[in-house]
Design a protein around this motif. Structure first.
Motif, mmCIF file in Angstrom:
data_model
loop_
_atom_site.group_PDB
_atom_site.id
_atom_site.type_symbol
_atom_site.label_atom_id
_atom_site.label_comp_id
_atom_site.label_asym_id
_atom_site.label_seq_id
_atom_site.Cartn_x
_atom_site.Cartn_y
_atom_site.Cartn_z
ATOM 1 N N ILE A 148 13.265 -3.045 -1.277
ATOM 2 C CA ILE A 148 12.448 -3.240 -0.087
ATOM 3 C C ILE A 148 12.506 -4.715 0.306
ATOM 4 O O ILE A 148 12.844 -5.572 -0.501
ATOM 5 N N GLY A 149 12.174 -4.991 1.545
ATOM 6 C CA GLY A 149 12.091 -6.360 2.018
ATOM 7 C C GLY A 149 10.667 -6.669 2.408
ATOM 8 O O GLY A 149 10.030 -5.888 3.105
ATOM 9 N N CYS A 150 10.151 -7.784 1.940
ATOM 10 C CA CYS A 150 8.790 -8.213 2.265
ATOM 11 C C CYS A 150 8.868 -9.465 3.134
ATOM 12 O O CYS A 150 9.482 -10.455 2.751
ATOM 13 N N ARG A 152 12.106 -11.459 1.741
ATOM 14 C CA ARG A 152 12.267 -11.478 0.288
ATOM 15 C C ARG A 152 12.496 -10.034 -0.184
ATOM 16 O O ARG A 152 11.690 -9.157 0.096
ATOM 17 N N TYR A 153 13.602 -9.806 -0.866
ATOM 18 C CA TYR A 153 13.941 -8.459 -1.306
ATOM 19 C C TYR A 153 13.482 -8.225 -2.730
ATOM 20 O O TYR A 153 13.615 -9.096 -3.586
ATOM 21 N N ILE A 154 12.940 -7.029 -2.967
ATOM 22 C CA ILE A 154 12.403 -6.649 -4.272
ATOM 23 C C ILE A 154 12.954 -5.268 -4.611
ATOM 24 O O ILE A 154 12.927 -4.378 -3.769
ATOM 25 N N CYS A 162 5.101 -9.007 -5.276
ATOM 26 C CA CYS A 162 5.961 -9.948 -4.578
ATOM 27 C C CYS A 162 5.447 -11.365 -4.864
ATOM 28 O O CYS A 162 4.295 -11.544 -5.260
ATOM 29 N N GLN A 163 6.267 -12.362 -4.621
ATOM 30 C CA GLN A 163 5.828 -13.738 -4.854
ATOM 31 C C GLN A 163 4.664 -14.134 -3.957
ATOM 32 O O GLN A 163 3.928 -15.059 -4.262
ATOM 33 N N GLY A 212 2.121 -12.294 -3.525
ATOM 34 C CA GLY A 212 0.927 -11.714 -4.110
ATOM 35 C C GLY A 212 0.684 -10.268 -3.727
ATOM 36 O O GLY A 212 -0.262 -9.646 -4.221
ATOM 37 N N HIS A 213 1.520 -9.706 -2.851
ATOM 38 C CA HIS A 213 1.347 -8.330 -2.412
ATOM 39 C C HIS A 213 1.976 -7.387 -3.434
ATOM 40 O O HIS A 213 3.076 -7.628 -3.904
ATOM 41 N N PHE A 214 1.255 -6.296 -3.768
ATOM 42 C CA PHE A 214 1.756 -5.319 -4.737
ATOM 43 C C PHE A 214 2.343 -4.110 -4.017
ATOM 44 O O PHE A 214 1.799 -3.648 -3.001
ATOM 45 N N PHE A 215 3.440 -3.597 -4.557
ATOM 46 C CA PHE A 215 4.105 -2.406 -4.036
ATOM 47 C C PHE A 215 4.310 -1.426 -5.185
ATOM 48 O O PHE A 215 4.537 -1.839 -6.329
ATOM 49 N N LYS A 216 4.243 -0.136 -4.876
ATOM 50 C CA LYS A 216 4.490 0.889 -5.898
ATOM 51 C C LYS A 216 5.434 1.932 -5.322
ATOM 52 O O LYS A 216 5.218 2.412 -4.207
ATOM 53 N N LEU A 217 6.432 2.299 -6.116
ATOM 54 C CA LEU A 217 7.398 3.315 -5.692
ATOM 55 C C LEU A 217 6.966 4.670 -6.222
ATOM 56 O O LEU A 217 6.714 4.821 -7.424
ATOM 57 N N VAL A 218 6.851 5.650 -5.330
ATOM 58 C CA VAL A 218 6.486 7.011 -5.728
ATOM 59 C C VAL A 218 7.506 7.977 -5.153
ATOM 60 O O VAL A 218 8.229 7.665 -4.200
ATOM 61 N N ASP A 219 7.534 9.185 -5.732
ATOM 62 C CA ASP A 219 8.445 10.212 -5.266
ATOM 63 C C ASP A 219 8.111 10.590 -3.822
ATOM 64 O O ASP A 219 6.940 10.638 -3.439
ATOM 65 N N ALA A 220 9.120 10.855 -3.049
ATOM 66 C CA ALA A 220 8.923 11.145 -1.623
ATOM 67 C C ALA A 220 8.027 12.356 -1.398
ATOM 68 O O ALA A 220 7.326 12.430 -0.392
#
Ligand SMILES: [Zn+2]
Length: 93
Positions: free
Chosen positions: A54-56, A66-68, A78-79, A81-89
């Motif tokens: 993903i890109g933030c 910034r790619y994560i 992310c640097q 401070g934002h949190f992301f979570k990957l879940v099944d579609a």
């Protein structure tokens, strides 16, 4: 003669089924709106694969993205401070 859905298999079929249900952007290619983004309430990213990059855009004035890389079920920060979570579609969130 099969219709478009009848002839589709695999990920193409999944995409057509999601669009038939009203989700016109099943792969989230249009971008997403950030939610709370905290560790307890991360922004949810859906994927049909085990990983997704993903890109933030960390702030309104940012001139770069910034790619994560996220792994399924993982919450990453992310640097900025934002949190992301990957879940099944198909997962209920
Ligand atoms: Zn960021």
């Amino acid at each position: 003669m099969p219709d478009e859905l009848g002839g589709a298999v695999g990920i193409e079929r999944w995409e057509l089924l999601q669009k038939a249900k009203g989700d016109m952007d099943p792969f989230l290619l249009d971008g997403i709106k950030l939610t709370h983004g905290t560790k307890d309430k991360p922004t949810i990213i859906r994927s049909v694969c085990d990983t997704r990059t993903i890109g933030c855009v960390c702030d309104d004035d940012a001139t770069t993205v910034r790619y994560i890389e996220l792994c399924m079920g993982e919450t990453r920060r992310c640097q900025c401070g934002h949190f992301f979570k990957l879940v099944d579609a198909d997962a209920e969130v």
